[in-house]
Motif scaffolding. Structure first.
Motif, PDB file in Angstrom:
ATOM      1  N   ARG A  67      -0.764   5.873   8.014  1.00 40.56           N
ATOM      2  CA  ARG A  67      -2.062   6.245   8.586  1.00 40.56           C
ATOM      3  C   ARG A  67      -2.644   5.076   9.393  1.00 40.56           C
ATOM      4  O   ARG A  67      -3.107   5.235  10.520  1.00 40.56           O
ATOM      5  CB  ARG A  67      -3.032   6.646   7.460  1.00 40.56           C
ATOM      6  CG  ARG A  67      -4.320   7.305   7.939  1.00 40.56           C
ATOM      7  CD  ARG A  67      -5.371   7.370   6.832  1.00 40.56           C
ATOM      8  NE  ARG A  67      -5.804   6.059   6.363  1.00 40.56           N
ATOM      9  CZ  ARG A  67      -6.631   5.255   7.026  1.00 40.56           C
ATOM     10  NH1 ARG A  67      -7.127   5.626   8.177  1.00 40.56           N
ATOM     11  NH2 ARG A  67      -6.962   4.070   6.523  1.00 40.56           N
ATOM     12  N   ARG A  68      -2.559   3.880   8.833  1.00 40.73           N
ATOM     13  CA  ARG A  68      -3.081   2.691   9.535  1.00 40.73           C
ATOM     14  C   ARG A  68      -2.335   2.475  10.843  1.00 40.73           C
ATOM     15  O   ARG A  68      -2.933   2.200  11.880  1.00 40.73           O
ATOM     16  CB  ARG A  68      -2.919   1.439   8.653  1.00 40.73           C
ATOM     17  CG  ARG A  68      -3.803   1.439   7.437  1.00 40.73           C
ATOM     18  CD  ARG A  68      -3.474   0.222   6.582  1.00 40.73           C
ATOM     19  NE  ARG A  68      -4.156   0.262   5.300  1.00 40.73           N
ATOM     20  CZ  ARG A  68      -3.883  -0.560   4.289  1.00 40.73           C
ATOM     21  NH1 ARG A  68      -2.932  -1.467   4.410  1.00 40.73           N
ATOM     22  NH2 ARG A  68      -4.549  -0.473   3.161  1.00 40.73           N
ATOM     23  N   ALA A  78       0.898  -1.161   0.000  1.00 39.77           N
ATOM     24  CA  ALA A  78       0.000   0.000   0.000  1.00 39.77           C
ATOM     25  C   ALA A  78       0.934   1.207   0.000  1.00 39.77           C
ATOM     26  O   ALA A  78       2.129   1.058   0.303  1.00 39.77           O
ATOM     27  CB  ALA A  78      -0.885   0.009   1.237  1.00 39.77           C
ATOM     28  N   THR A 119      -4.135  -0.395  -0.831  1.00 33.75           N
ATOM     29  CA  THR A 119      -4.390   1.011  -0.477  1.00 33.75           C
ATOM     30  C   THR A 119      -5.887   1.316  -0.422  1.00 33.75           C
ATOM     31  O   THR A 119      -6.366   1.941   0.515  1.00 33.75           O
ATOM     32  CB  THR A 119      -3.705   1.968  -1.488  1.00 33.75           C
ATOM     33  OG1 THR A 119      -2.329   1.616  -1.570  1.00 33.75           O
ATOM     34  CG2 THR A 119      -3.829   3.421  -1.051  1.00 33.75           C
ATOM     35  N   ASN A 120      -6.613   0.834  -1.430  1.00 33.40           N
ATOM     36  CA  ASN A 120      -8.048   1.149  -1.482  1.00 33.40           C
ATOM     37  C   ASN A 120      -8.918  -0.078  -1.243  1.00 33.40           C
ATOM     38  O   ASN A 120     -10.059  -0.137  -1.689  1.00 33.40           O
ATOM     39  CB  ASN A 120      -8.394   1.777  -2.842  1.00 33.40           C
ATOM     40  CG  ASN A 120      -7.690   3.107  -3.011  1.00 33.40           C
ATOM     41  OD1 ASN A 120      -7.760   3.969  -2.135  1.00 33.40           O
ATOM     42  ND2 ASN A 120      -6.966   3.264  -4.113  1.00 33.40           N
ATOM     43  N   GLU A 139       1.999   6.524   2.775  1.00 31.18           N
ATOM     44  CA  GLU A 139       1.093   7.395   3.547  1.00 31.18           C
ATOM     45  C   GLU A 139      -0.054   6.581   4.140  1.00 31.18           C
ATOM     46  O   GLU A 139      -0.437   6.758   5.293  1.00 31.18           O
ATOM     47  CB  GLU A 139       0.523   8.526   2.657  1.00 31.18           C
ATOM     48  CG  GLU A 139       1.539   9.585   2.281  1.00 31.18           C
ATOM     49  CD  GLU A 139       2.582   9.097   1.278  1.00 31.18           C
ATOM     50  OE1 GLU A 139       2.327   8.086   0.568  1.00 31.18           O
ATOM     51  OE2 GLU A 139       3.661   9.711   1.191  1.00 31.18           O
ATOM     52  N   GLU A 140      -0.614   5.667   3.355  1.00 30.22           N
ATOM     53  CA  GLU A 140      -1.733   4.852   3.846  1.00 30.22           C
ATOM     54  C   GLU A 140      -1.248   3.880   4.935  1.00 30.22           C
ATOM     55  O   GLU A 140      -1.901   3.678   5.946  1.00 30.22           O
ATOM     56  CB  GLU A 140      -2.368   4.082   2.663  1.00 30.22           C
ATOM     57  CG  GLU A 140      -3.417   3.044   3.056  1.00 30.22           C
ATOM     58  CD  GLU A 140      -4.626   3.612   3.789  1.00 30.22           C
ATOM     59  OE1 GLU A 140      -4.823   4.837   3.804  1.00 30.22           O
ATOM     60  OE2 GLU A 140      -5.374   2.798   4.389  1.00 30.22           O
TER      61      GLU A 140
END
Ligand code: DC
Length: 222
Positions: A151-152, A144, A200-201, A147-148
């Protein structure tokens, strides 16, 4: 059954591996926990983490073991259960630092190959598909964006009462990515025959379903 899952920090490997293993009724071997336990032992010895020989010397007495209680991994240093002590930022960076040394990797990889023979296992790490089990019938590479992933990790740590700022989490993650990908011995990389999943998504459920689907294509419905 051997399923290899590799990927960088925060790609969701550990939590996803737990869910997939539970769904398939097999064990999950978290190899990062073994490097973390080794690193904790070295940290306790006070050895210089930039000195490979000092690390190998300090690590000679590291008795890293893995046990299972009700299907959950317990990571041990000798008789001491260190499962709850190896998730700190200090141990994370130390694990990344010690894992670049070939003498350390040789020992951990040999132990992981032995464990993989003992049961049907899903094994997650950095070099499982490329080095520990190059013949694993199922190989997944999870990733991912940085940044993601940060964030997690940030949200996870906040939930545990750790208020480390997002910027620090991202900087530490980038530092570990650099260390894990640039080391000479068994760097983190996707095996040529691994399936790449960019999460990521994707939701956790979607990732789990995708991996179970890949496993069923190879081994049939479980
Ligand atoms: O997966 P983790 O974050 O718990 O792993 C901790 C460190 O251990 C990671 O920064 C790199 C190292 N590691 C490794 O080199 N090889 C593995 N198979 C697993 C982890």
């Amino acid at each position: 059954m051997n399923i290899a899952i590799d990927g960088p920090v925060g790609s969701g490997k550990s939590s996803i591996a737990d869910l997939v293993a539970a769904k398939l009724g097999i064990l999950h071997l978290d190899t990062g926990a073994m490097y973390r336990a080794y690193a904790l032992h070295v940290l306790r010895s006070g050895a210089d983490l930039t000195d490979g020989e000092a690390i190998a010397r300090a690590g000679e007495s590291a008795d890293v073991r893995v046990q299972y209680a009700d299907g959950a991994q317990k990571t041990m240093l000798g008789e001491e259960d260190v499962t709850g002590l190896i998730r700190t930022g200090e141990v994370s960076l130390a694990a990344s630092a010690v894992s670049k040394w070939p003498a350390v990797r040789r020992r951990m990889v040999a132990a992981q190959r032995e464990l993989a023979k003992t049961a049907d296992m899903l094994i997650d790490g950095r070099d499982i598909g490329t080095n520990v089990l190059p013949d694993a019938p199922v190989k997944i590479f999870l990733t991912a964006t940085a940044e993601e992933r940060a964030r997690r990790r940030y949200v996870q740590q906040m939930e545990k009462g750790d208020n480390t700022p997002y910027e620090t989490v991202l900087a530490e993650l980038n530092q570990r990515d650099r260390q894990d990908m640039s080391r000479e011995t068994d760097p983190l990389r996707q095996a040529e025959d691994a399936v790449l999943l960019d999460t990521t998504n994707m939701t956790i459920d979607e990732v789990v379903a995708a991996i179970v689907g890949i496993v069923e294509d190879v081994y049939g419905k479980q």
